[in-house]
Write an enzyme that holds these catalytic residues in place. Structure first.
Site, PDB file in Angstrom:
ATOM      1  N   THR A 104       0.834  -1.199   0.000  1.00 10.11           N
ATOM      2  CA  THR A 104       0.000   0.000   0.000  1.00 10.11           C
ATOM      3  C   THR A 104       0.870   1.250   0.000  1.00 10.11           C
ATOM      4  OG1 THR A 104      -1.715  -1.153   1.178  1.00 10.11           O
ATOM      5  CG2 THR A 104      -1.651   1.224   1.508  1.00 10.11           C
ATOM      6  N   THR A 117      -0.342   1.092   6.883  1.00  6.50           N
ATOM      7  CA  THR A 117      -0.231  -0.062   5.984  1.00  6.50           C
ATOM      8  C   THR A 117      -0.069  -1.305   6.840  1.00  6.50           C
ATOM      9  OG1 THR A 117       1.096  -1.176   4.315  1.00  6.50           O
ATOM     10  CG2 THR A 117       2.270   0.366   5.734  1.00  6.50           C
ATOM     11  N   GLY A 118      -0.725  -2.373   6.442  1.00  2.00           N
ATOM     12  CA  GLY A 118      -0.602  -3.603   7.217  1.00  2.00           C
ATOM     13  C   GLY A 118      -1.859  -4.433   7.099  1.00  2.00           C
ATOM     14  N   GLY A 124      -5.139  -5.097   7.355  1.00  2.00           N
ATOM     15  CA  GLY A 124      -6.218  -4.118   7.500  1.00  2.00           C
ATOM     16  C   GLY A 124      -7.259  -4.429   8.554  1.00  2.00           C
TER      17      GLY A 124
HETATM   18  N1  ASP Z   1      -3.828  -2.224   4.759  1.00  3.19           N
HETATM   19  C1  ASP Z   1      -4.117  -2.766   3.463  1.00  3.19           C
HETATM   20  C2  ASP Z   1      -5.369  -3.575   3.526  1.00  3.19           C
HETATM   21  O1  ASP Z   1      -5.564  -4.275   4.493  1.00  3.19           O
HETATM   22  C3  ASP Z   1      -3.037  -3.630   2.927  1.00  3.19           C
HETATM   23  C4  ASP Z   1      -1.677  -3.018   2.927  1.00  3.19           C
HETATM   24  O2  ASP Z   1      -1.380  -2.134   3.717  1.00  3.19           O
HETATM   25  O3  ASP Z   1      -0.869  -3.419   2.105  1.00  3.19           O
HETATM   26  O4  ASP Z   1      -6.125  -3.545   2.585  1.00  3.19           O
END
Ligand code: ASP
Length: 352
Positions: A219, A270-271, A273
């Site tokens: 992300t 980011t992480g 979600g």
């Molecule tokens: N946070 C994003 C999600 O869960 C994924 C990511 O951060 O890469 O959609």
């Protein structure tokens, strides 16, 4: 260097807050940090970006990949910094910087977005204006070239905050935003990730929401402070590989993946979600600053290193406060990240 820079800014504020000021009756008295103090110590502008957190170790990237990511992060920072240096708004800096990252196939946003279980790309994005707390978001769009611009348009050209799916696409078409054939978002690398995820699922019987130590997020996000003292934050993503049933993560959810308020800070996450939604991560950082009086560094460290880590919520965030202090926290092996302030530039990938 990151530490040193933010320590200097914090130290400047601390010196101001702790300094004894003479009051009329001649007694010295400790004073709290005032608005003026913050403005005195404030960096003229600041910008911080991320390109996703995850299992990103030095050994996982070839020297060529390492430099391609660093070059892309630097190019994105160049775009945002140029806008801010010339007195442009934090919102413009966030939108244009994210455009660049959305156009790069290196990141899981725009072109380069991950695939759903059905083999489609469904994109989510959000943006927030810390001056007014206006916000806009789109979820599950498949034809919008720059989802961050659709999010901004929702904020500025609709009476709503969050539009999803076909409705969001109809809105984007109605105001003439750039749209593309869904095939535009295809990249071989992300397609292969989907095949691996499906093979793993067939083998283990476990759907992706089970923590997978090899997961790489990609992300993108940007938070900026402009010369007028306004903060804006934005996040754009393809979500998580192999997602299904119209799953939407934290990225387009105001307060979870994105938050901005001039009085406290701007945050982009980011992480994994699902955890970021349940722990309302972006707002939690701002709330800790507002209600507990924590510094940006204290609040972000607590939320990412302690709260989220304790429950297995993997990921990270970028944030900045109204003085231009910067935080880039993650509880994973790495996070593509960088920031710029006048005369200062940092780009990093790994934990060390
Ligand atoms: N946070 C994003 C999600 O869960 C994924 C990511 O951060 O890469 O959609």
């Amino acid at each position: 260097m990151k530490k040193l820079a933010s320590m200097l800014a914090v130290a400047a504020l601390f010196a101001l807050s702790a300094c004894d000021k003479q009051v009329q009756n001649g007694h010295a008295q400790k004073t709290a940090v005032t608005e003026d103090d913050v403005l005195t110590a404030r960096s003229p502008y600041a910008i911080v970006i991320h390109g996703g957190a995850g299992t990103i170790r030095r050994k996982d990237l070839t020297p060529q990949q390492d430099s391609a990511y660093r070059a892309a992060l630097n190019a994105a920072l160049d775009i945002g910094e140029e806008i801010l240096r010339n007195g442009g708004s934090a919102l413009d800096a966030v939108e244009q910087t994210i455009h660049y990252l959305e156009d790069s196939p290196l990141f899981n946003a725009g072109r380069g977005a991950v695939f759903t279980n059905a083999g489609t790309n469904e994109l989510d994005a959000s943006i927030m204006d810390g001056r007014t707390r206006n916000a806009g978001a789109v979820g599950g769009v498949t034809i919008v070239k720059h989802p961050i611009s659709a999010a901004r348009a929702v904020m500025e050209q609709s009476p709503h905050v969050f539009l999803v799916g076909k409705g969001a696409e109809d809105f984007a078409l109605s105001i003439g935003l750039d749209t593309v054939d869904p095939a535009y978002f295809f990249t071989q690398r992300r397609w292969e990730s989907l095949q691996r995820a499906k093979a793993r699922e067939a083998q283990t019987g476990q759907y992706l929401v089970d923590p997978n130590p090899d997961y790489k997020f990609g992300t993108v996000g940007c938070v900026a402070l402009d010369k007028d003292g306004n903060i804006a934050a934005g996040t754009s993503t393809g979500g998580m590989t192999n997602k299904r049933w119209g799953r939407i993560g934290d990225s387009p959810i105001i307060g979870a993946g994105t938050f901005a308020d001039n009085n406290t800070c701007g945050v982009s996450c980011t992480g994994h979600g699902e955890f970021f939604i349940r722990w309302v991560v972006a707002y939690d950082v701002a709330a800790r600053m507002e209600y507990l009086g924590e510094s940006l560094e204290e609040a972000t460290q607590h939320v990412i290193r302690e709260k989220l880590k304790a429950v297995g919520g993997i990921g990270g965030l970028i944030a900045l406060d109204r003085a231009g202090n910067i935080s880039m926290e993650f509880n994973t092996e790495g996070m593509y990240r960088g920031y710029a302030r006048p005369g200062e530039r940092y780009v990093g990938i790994y934990k060390d």
